[in-house]
Design an enzyme around this catalytic site. Sequence first.
Site, PDB file in Angstrom:
ATOM      1  N   ALA A  67      38.145 -41.798 -13.415  1.00 28.67           N
ATOM      2  CA  ALA A  67      37.073 -40.807 -13.295  1.00 28.67           C
ATOM      3  C   ALA A  67      36.361 -40.974 -11.959  1.00 28.67           C
ATOM      4  O   ALA A  67      36.324 -42.059 -11.377  1.00 28.67           O
ATOM      5  CB  ALA A  67      36.080 -40.977 -14.438  1.00 28.67           C
ATOM      6  N   THR A  91      32.617 -38.065 -13.984  1.00 28.16           N
ATOM      7  CA  THR A  91      31.771 -38.051 -15.166  1.00 28.16           C
ATOM      8  C   THR A  91      31.051 -36.701 -15.295  1.00 28.16           C
ATOM      9  O   THR A  91      30.456 -36.200 -14.345  1.00 28.16           O
ATOM     10  CB  THR A  91      30.740 -39.196 -15.122  1.00 28.16           C
ATOM     11  OG1 THR A  91      31.444 -40.437 -15.149  1.00 28.16           O
ATOM     12  CG2 THR A  91      29.777 -39.147 -16.286  1.00 28.16           C
ATOM     13  N   ASN A 116      29.656 -45.850  -3.369  1.00 31.40           N
ATOM     14  CA  ASN A 116      29.142 -44.523  -3.707  1.00 31.40           C
ATOM     15  C   ASN A 116      27.848 -44.635  -4.495  1.00 31.40           C
ATOM     16  O   ASN A 116      27.653 -45.574  -5.261  1.00 31.40           O
ATOM     17  CB  ASN A 116      30.208 -43.720  -4.487  1.00 31.40           C
ATOM     18  CG  ASN A 116      30.042 -43.824  -5.984  1.00 31.40           C
ATOM     19  OD1 ASN A 116      29.231 -43.139  -6.600  1.00 31.40           O
ATOM     20  ND2 ASN A 116      30.815 -44.735  -6.598  1.00 31.40           N
ATOM     21  N   ARG A 117      26.986 -43.678  -4.268  1.00 29.37           N
ATOM     22  CA  ARG A 117      25.782 -43.503  -5.086  1.00 29.37           C
ATOM     23  C   ARG A 117      25.644 -42.012  -5.402  1.00 29.37           C
ATOM     24  O   ARG A 117      24.591 -41.404  -5.207  1.00 29.37           O
ATOM     25  CB  ARG A 117      24.547 -44.064  -4.381  1.00 29.37           C
ATOM     26  CG  ARG A 117      24.303 -43.621  -2.955  1.00 29.37           C
ATOM     27  CD  ARG A 117      22.927 -44.086  -2.468  1.00 29.37           C
ATOM     28  NE  ARG A 117      22.635 -43.678  -1.118  1.00 29.37           N
ATOM     29  CZ  ARG A 117      22.784 -44.457  -0.037  1.00 29.37           C
ATOM     30  NH1 ARG A 117      23.245 -45.686  -0.179  1.00 29.37           N
ATOM     31  NH2 ARG A 117      22.483 -43.999   1.161  1.00 29.37           N
ATOM     32  N   PHE A 120      26.433 -38.818 -10.587  1.00 30.20           N
ATOM     33  CA  PHE A 120      26.955 -37.856 -11.571  1.00 30.20           C
ATOM     34  C   PHE A 120      26.718 -36.411 -11.138  1.00 30.20           C
ATOM     35  O   PHE A 120      26.264 -35.567 -11.938  1.00 30.20           O
ATOM     36  CB  PHE A 120      26.340 -38.072 -12.951  1.00 30.20           C
ATOM     37  CG  PHE A 120      26.742 -39.337 -13.655  1.00 30.20           C
ATOM     38  CD1 PHE A 120      27.786 -40.119 -13.199  1.00 30.20           C
ATOM     39  CD2 PHE A 120      26.067 -39.745 -14.797  1.00 30.20           C
ATOM     40  CE1 PHE A 120      28.145 -41.302 -13.866  1.00 30.20           C
ATOM     41  CE2 PHE A 120      26.419 -40.911 -15.470  1.00 30.20           C
ATOM     42  CZ  PHE A 120      27.455 -41.685 -15.004  1.00 30.20           C
ATOM     43  N   ASN A 178      30.651 -43.251 -20.779  1.00 23.27           N
ATOM     44  CA  ASN A 178      30.344 -44.018 -19.576  1.00 23.27           C
ATOM     45  C   ASN A 178      28.890 -44.483 -19.640  1.00 23.27           C
ATOM     46  O   ASN A 178      27.974 -43.673 -19.547  1.00 23.27           O
ATOM     47  CB  ASN A 178      30.587 -43.151 -18.333  1.00 23.27           C
ATOM     48  CG  ASN A 178      30.371 -43.911 -17.032  1.00 23.27           C
ATOM     49  OD1 ASN A 178      29.954 -45.063 -17.030  1.00 23.27           O
ATOM     50  ND2 ASN A 178      30.655 -43.244 -15.927  1.00 23.27           N
ATOM     51  N   SER A 181      27.816 -46.701 -14.956  1.00 31.13           N
ATOM     52  CA  SER A 181      27.592 -46.322 -13.564  1.00 31.13           C
ATOM     53  C   SER A 181      26.263 -46.905 -13.088  1.00 31.13           C
ATOM     54  O   SER A 181      25.267 -46.852 -13.811  1.00 31.13           O
ATOM     55  CB  SER A 181      27.557 -44.802 -13.407  1.00 31.13           C
ATOM     56  OG  SER A 181      27.109 -44.457 -12.104  1.00 31.13           O
ATOM     57  N   ASN A 183      24.477 -45.675 -10.712  1.00 29.00           N
ATOM     58  CA  ASN A 183      23.784 -44.667  -9.907  1.00 29.00           C
ATOM     59  C   ASN A 183      22.899 -43.708 -10.692  1.00 29.00           C
ATOM     60  O   ASN A 183      22.362 -42.763 -10.129  1.00 29.00           O
ATOM     61  CB  ASN A 183      24.811 -43.875  -9.089  1.00 29.00           C
ATOM     62  CG  ASN A 183      25.588 -44.781  -8.152  1.00 29.00           C
ATOM     63  OD1 ASN A 183      25.012 -45.627  -7.484  1.00 29.00           O
ATOM     64  ND2 ASN A 183      26.907 -44.623  -8.130  1.00 29.00           N
ATOM     65  N   THR A 184      22.782 -43.914 -12.004  1.00 33.93           N
ATOM     66  CA  THR A 184      21.831 -43.170 -12.828  1.00 33.93           C
ATOM     67  C   THR A 184      20.815 -44.159 -13.370  1.00 33.93           C
ATOM     68  O   THR A 184      21.202 -45.090 -14.097  1.00 33.93           O
ATOM     69  CB  THR A 184      22.543 -42.447 -13.987  1.00 33.93           C
ATOM     70  OG1 THR A 184      23.433 -41.460 -13.460  1.00 33.93           O
ATOM     71  CG2 THR A 184      21.541 -41.769 -14.903  1.00 33.93           C
ATOM     72  N   LYS A 219      33.419 -47.274 -21.377  1.00 34.36           N
ATOM     73  CA  LYS A 219      33.665 -47.851 -20.060  1.00 34.36           C
ATOM     74  C   LYS A 219      32.520 -48.785 -19.705  1.00 34.36           C
ATOM     75  O   LYS A 219      31.352 -48.404 -19.765  1.00 34.36           O
ATOM     76  CB  LYS A 219      33.795 -46.749 -19.003  1.00 34.36           C
ATOM     77  CG  LYS A 219      34.212 -47.270 -17.626  1.00 34.36           C
ATOM     78  CD  LYS A 219      34.581 -46.136 -16.692  1.00 34.36           C
ATOM     79  CE  LYS A 219      35.127 -46.660 -15.369  1.00 34.36           C
ATOM     80  NZ  LYS A 219      35.589 -45.556 -14.485  1.00 34.36           N
ATOM     81  N   THR A 247      37.131 -51.933 -15.160  1.00 38.29           N
ATOM     82  CA  THR A 247      35.680 -51.842 -15.126  1.00 38.29           C
ATOM     83  C   THR A 247      35.251 -50.698 -14.213  1.00 38.29           C
ATOM     84  O   THR A 247      36.051 -50.161 -13.461  1.00 38.29           O
ATOM     85  CB  THR A 247      35.044 -53.130 -14.558  1.00 38.29           C
ATOM     86  OG1 THR A 247      35.515 -53.291 -13.201  1.00 38.29           O
ATOM     87  CG2 THR A 247      35.453 -54.363 -15.354  1.00 38.29           C
ATOM     88  N   ASN A 248      33.942 -50.421 -14.254  1.00 36.70           N
ATOM     89  CA  ASN A 248      33.339 -49.482 -13.321  1.00 36.70           C
ATOM     90  C   ASN A 248      33.085 -50.195 -11.993  1.00 36.70           C
ATOM     91  O   ASN A 248      33.585 -51.292 -11.759  1.00 36.70           O
ATOM     92  CB  ASN A 248      32.026 -48.942 -13.900  1.00 36.70           C
ATOM     93  CG  ASN A 248      31.738 -47.511 -13.487  1.00 36.70           C
ATOM     94  OD1 ASN A 248      31.881 -47.159 -12.327  1.00 36.70           O
ATOM     95  ND2 ASN A 248      31.319 -46.686 -14.435  1.00 36.70           N
ATOM     96  N   GLY A 262      37.262 -50.628  -5.079  1.00 32.28           N
ATOM     97  CA  GLY A 262      38.335 -50.983  -4.160  1.00 32.28           C
ATOM     98  C   GLY A 262      38.672 -52.461  -4.208  1.00 32.28           C
ATOM     99  O   GLY A 262      38.355 -53.176  -5.163  1.00 32.28           O
TER     100      GLY A 262
END
Length: 351
Positions: A67, A91, A116-117, A120, A178, A181, A183-184, A219, A247-248, A262
Amino acid sequence: MYRLLFSLVLCRFDAESVHHLTVRALTLLARLPYLKKVVHRLMAPHDPALRVSAFGVHFPSPFGLAAGFDKDAACAEALSAIGFGHVEVGTVTAHAQPGNPRPRLFRVATQRAIINRMGFNNRGAAAAAARLRRTRGVPTVVGVNIGKTKVVPEHAAVDDYVTSAKELAPLADYLVVNVSSPNTPGLRNLQAVELLRPLLEAVKQVADATPRRTPLLVKIAPDLADEDIDAVADLALELRLDGIIATNTTIRHPGETGGLSGRPLKTRSVAVLRRLRARVGDRLTLVSVGGVENADDVWERLLAGATLVQGYTGMIYGGPLWAYRLHRDLSRRLVRHGLPSITDVIGRTAP
């Protein structure tokens, strides 16, 4: 050729702009039925030895796209055509949202990594559902990854996820909750078992009520303490979930704020996989993601007990033939080891 293009041209442009251009190109391919079928015939995995089954779903290979790439279910068929054995879209959140301010996607080329940020950014569950209702022109296994709308407070998170599940579970080959993440704001708090239990129970009720019973997975983040990983695994078994994706992205890195994916994630991702396998055995389907770059990485994850493996950042650095080459190399390795099926690899070195 792609490496030269990347180093001379693509790396000079904003990472998110290149991403959107790629999605638009793949969306165009998805709308060209004849070309899409030709590409699928040439690049998709067709080796019977690579087929696997998990939670009642048949996959042409164990390797798929994680995702984060196709957030709005716009080009899943095209991604299948260029070689991915499954595509996890999202997502997706119940309500459309723009995500975090740009810039929000950064290459770390020296480490073959991405930060990344995004937050969603997507057009919402109803829009994704409309796309998923379209007839698939080529065989495509599609998972749907759902998350919490940013403006929804934590106490209303269950209802928010249920809204997405009702829209999307009937259209998905499998559904992913999910809660990992970075970033939320507050999202990772939902991994705590006392908060995760009612959330998974509510979404599972929706997934179980679909005509074919949609498989449900959760996840998790690589940054969980080992005892928390065990607690989530035990909860997944108790609730009879179908699997865990591990994993995330990780927030344990220097540099820009956001989740790192990565190569640097590889070691921790494998460690979490091995811990989960030791905890749950083969009672749950384990999906390994994080730092997957080549067939060697996929092979390692399968040996450690994953049934399915996913990648994303590897495509940014490997190009559009990445999945095709990876599957070619997996087929060759099976022949070299004298194994009739990739399923013979799964769990061989697991405790």
